[in-house]
Design a protein around this motif. Structure first.
Motif, PDB file in Angstrom:
ATOM      1  N   SER A 142       0.829  -1.206   0.000  1.00 15.12           N
ATOM      2  CA  SER A 142       0.000   0.000   0.000  1.00 15.12           C
ATOM      3  C   SER A 142       0.866   1.260   0.000  1.00 15.12           C
ATOM      4  N   GLU A 143       1.939   1.238   0.807  1.00 15.51           N
ATOM      5  CA  GLU A 143       2.846   2.390   0.864  1.00 15.51           C
ATOM      6  C   GLU A 143       3.593   2.569  -0.468  1.00 15.51           C
ATOM      7  N   LEU A 144       3.974   1.463  -1.081  1.00 12.46           N
ATOM      8  CA  LEU A 144       4.664   1.540  -2.377  1.00 12.46           C
ATOM      9  C   LEU A 144       3.762   2.178  -3.430  1.00 12.46           C
ATOM     10  N   SER A 145       2.477   1.858  -3.378  1.00  7.89           N
ATOM     11  CA  SER A 145       1.544   2.390  -4.373  1.00  7.89           C
ATOM     12  C   SER A 145       1.440   3.908  -4.283  1.00  7.89           C
ATOM     13  N   ARG A 146       1.766   4.467  -3.113  1.00  5.88           N
ATOM     14  CA  ARG A 146       1.690   5.923  -2.933  1.00  5.88           C
ATOM     15  C   ARG A 146       2.882   6.642  -3.571  1.00  5.88           C
ATOM     16  N   LEU A 147       3.885   5.877  -3.993  1.00  6.18           N
ATOM     17  CA  LEU A 147       5.071   6.497  -4.600  1.00  6.18           C
ATOM     18  C   LEU A 147       4.884   6.772  -6.091  1.00  6.18           C
ATOM     19  N   GLY A 148       3.803   6.233  -6.667  1.00  5.81           N
ATOM     20  CA  GLY A 148       3.458   6.587  -8.040  1.00  5.81           C
ATOM     21  C   GLY A 148       4.369   6.020  -9.097  1.00  5.81           C
ATOM     22  N   ARG A 149       4.915   4.835  -8.877  1.00  2.00           N
ATOM     23  CA  ARG A 149       5.722   4.194  -9.922  1.00  2.00           C
ATOM     24  C   ARG A 149       5.571   2.686  -9.808  1.00  2.00           C
ATOM     25  N   GLU A 150       6.017   1.984 -10.835  1.00  5.92           N
ATOM     26  CA  GLU A 150       5.916   0.523 -10.854  1.00  5.92           C
ATOM     27  C   GLU A 150       7.092  -0.092 -10.091  1.00  5.92           C
ATOM     28  N   PHE A 151       6.813  -1.158  -9.364  1.00 12.63           N
ATOM     29  CA  PHE A 151       7.852  -1.914  -8.669  1.00 12.63           C
ATOM     30  C   PHE A 151       7.746  -3.384  -9.054  1.00 12.63           C
ATOM     31  N   PRO A 152       8.844  -4.144  -8.927  1.00  9.22           N
ATOM     32  CA  PRO A 152       8.773  -5.576  -9.213  1.00  9.22           C
ATOM     33  C   PRO A 152       7.688  -6.248  -8.364  1.00  9.22           C
ATOM     34  N   GLN A 153       7.104  -7.304  -8.896  1.00 10.64           N
ATOM     35  CA  GLN A 153       5.983  -7.976  -8.228  1.00 10.64           C
ATOM     36  C   GLN A 153       6.329  -8.454  -6.823  1.00 10.64           C
ATOM     37  N   ASP A 154       7.561  -8.911  -6.648  1.00  8.77           N
ATOM     38  CA  ASP A 154       7.939  -9.479  -5.354  1.00  8.77           C
ATOM     39  C   ASP A 154       8.550  -8.441  -4.409  1.00  8.77           C
ATOM     40  N   ALA A 155       8.501  -7.161  -4.781  1.00  9.15           N
ATOM     41  CA  ALA A 155       9.182  -6.128  -3.988  1.00  9.15           C
ATOM     42  C   ALA A 155       8.639  -6.040  -2.568  1.00  9.15           C
ATOM     43  N   ALA A 156       7.310  -5.972  -2.417  1.00 11.47           N
ATOM     44  CA  ALA A 156       6.722  -5.814  -1.080  1.00 11.47           C
ATOM     45  C   ALA A 156       7.069  -6.993  -0.186  1.00 11.47           C
ATOM     46  N   GLU A 157       7.038  -8.192  -0.749  1.00 12.83           N
ATOM     47  CA  GLU A 157       7.365  -9.391   0.038  1.00 12.83           C
ATOM     48  C   GLU A 157       8.829  -9.367   0.486  1.00 12.83           C
ATOM     49  N   LYS A 158       9.723  -9.022  -0.424  1.00 14.68           N
ATOM     50  CA  LYS A 158      11.150  -8.977  -0.071  1.00 14.68           C
ATOM     51  C   LYS A 158      11.443  -7.869   0.934  1.00 14.68           C
ATOM     52  N   LEU A 159      10.801  -6.717   0.769  1.00 14.27           N
ATOM     53  CA  LEU A 159      11.000  -5.619   1.716  1.00 14.27           C
ATOM     54  C   LEU A 159      10.488  -6.002   3.101  1.00 14.27           C
ATOM     55  N   GLY A 160       9.379  -6.727   3.159  1.00 16.40           N
ATOM     56  CA  GLY A 160       8.857  -7.214   4.438  1.00 16.40           C
ATOM     57  C   GLY A 160       9.815  -8.198   5.089  1.00 16.40           C
ATOM     58  N   THR A 161      10.381  -9.092   4.285  1.00 17.42           N
ATOM     59  CA  THR A 161      11.356 -10.055   4.809  1.00 17.42           C
ATOM     60  C   THR A 161      12.594  -9.333   5.346  1.00 17.42           C
ATOM     61  N   LEU A 162      13.010  -8.277   4.648  1.00 12.41           N
ATOM     62  CA  LEU A 162      14.147  -7.476   5.102  1.00 12.41           C
ATOM     63  C   LEU A 162      13.876  -6.878   6.477  1.00 12.41           C
ATOM     64  N   LEU A 163      12.687  -6.328   6.679  1.00 12.26           N
ATOM     65  CA  LEU A 163      12.353  -5.756   7.984  1.00 12.26           C
ATOM     66  C   LEU A 163      12.252  -6.831   9.052  1.00 12.26           C
ATOM     67  N   ASP A 164      11.702  -7.999   8.708  1.00  6.56           N
ATOM     68  CA  ASP A 164      11.638  -9.111   9.668  1.00  6.56           C
ATOM     69  C   ASP A 164      13.034  -9.449  10.178  1.00  6.56           C
ATOM     70  N   GLU A 165      13.956  -9.539   9.242  1.00  7.23           N
ATOM     71  CA  GLU A 165      15.328  -9.915   9.595  1.00  7.23           C
ATOM     72  C   GLU A 165      16.016  -8.800  10.378  1.00  7.23           C
TER      73      GLU A 165
END
Length: 206
Positions: A7-30
């Protein structure tokens, strides 16, 4: 958390890779997991981490130039790791002198399968990679005159130094010496006060 990040990525107004949100979440988990044992960041609140570590890094993505990027003073990998996740075609070198933080960045890059990331433990002044970079980026590392002393020599002839700042750094800009010319852009970071983030783009005068 993946849906929150998406949801936060969508507010940046550009396209991101499909797996970006999942990988970014995993990064924060770690990051949270390591943070319980090793003090990597003072930010502990999860929502605040999304804003200050992820979104605050990713607003710089449109400012990157060329293929090779050096993140000086990356700390635990910010902005380098989030940028590497959403910019898989670029090669990122993450540089810091803090061994524990570099170890985390290296571990996270490996865990996330980021083949476009290399981590190096060194000071910017001492690093001698045998090449210069299309983009050098630094977030809240030092005042601009000091920043170009630390890492200006790593910027390629036609490259750009992206210095991520908070408020408009008027005094620092006045102290900048030749050969650097600058352009300042205000960055809109959803969740942060308007005018609280700026990018200074430094290029050598032709």
């Amino acid at each position: 958390m993946t849906s929150t990040i998406a949801s936060e990525l969508s507010r940046l107004g550009r396209e991101f890779p499909q797996d970006a949100a999942e990988k970014l979440g995993t990064l924060l988990d770690e990051l949270e997991r390591w943070n319980r044992k090793v003090n990597l960041t003072a930010v502990r609140d999860r929502d605040e981490m999304v804003t200050t570590h992820l979104i605050d890094s990713l607003v710089a993505a449109p400012l990157l130039h060329g293929r090779s990027v050096l993140d000086v003073g990356t700390g635990a990998g910010f902005p380098g790791l989030p940028l590497a996740i959403v910019e898989p075609e670029r090669q990122f070198t993450l540089l810091d002198s803090n061994n524990k933080k570099v170890m985390f960045a290296q571990h996270a890059a490996g865990m996330l399968g980021l083949d476009n990331v290399k981590t190096v433990k060194a000071r910017g002044e001492d690093y001698a990679p045998g090449q210069r970079f299309d983009t050098v980026i630094a977030r809240a590392l030092a005042a601009l005159p000091r920043l170009v002393e630390i890492a200006g020599h790593h910027v390629g002839e036609d490259g750009v130094f992206v210095a991520l700042k908070g408020r408009y750094p008027a005094e620092e800009l006045e102290e900048l010496q030749s050969p650097w010319q600058h352009e300042v852009m205000e960055l809109d970071v959803p969740g942060l006060e308007q005018g609280s983030r700026h990018a200074v783009l430094l290029r050598r005068r032709g």
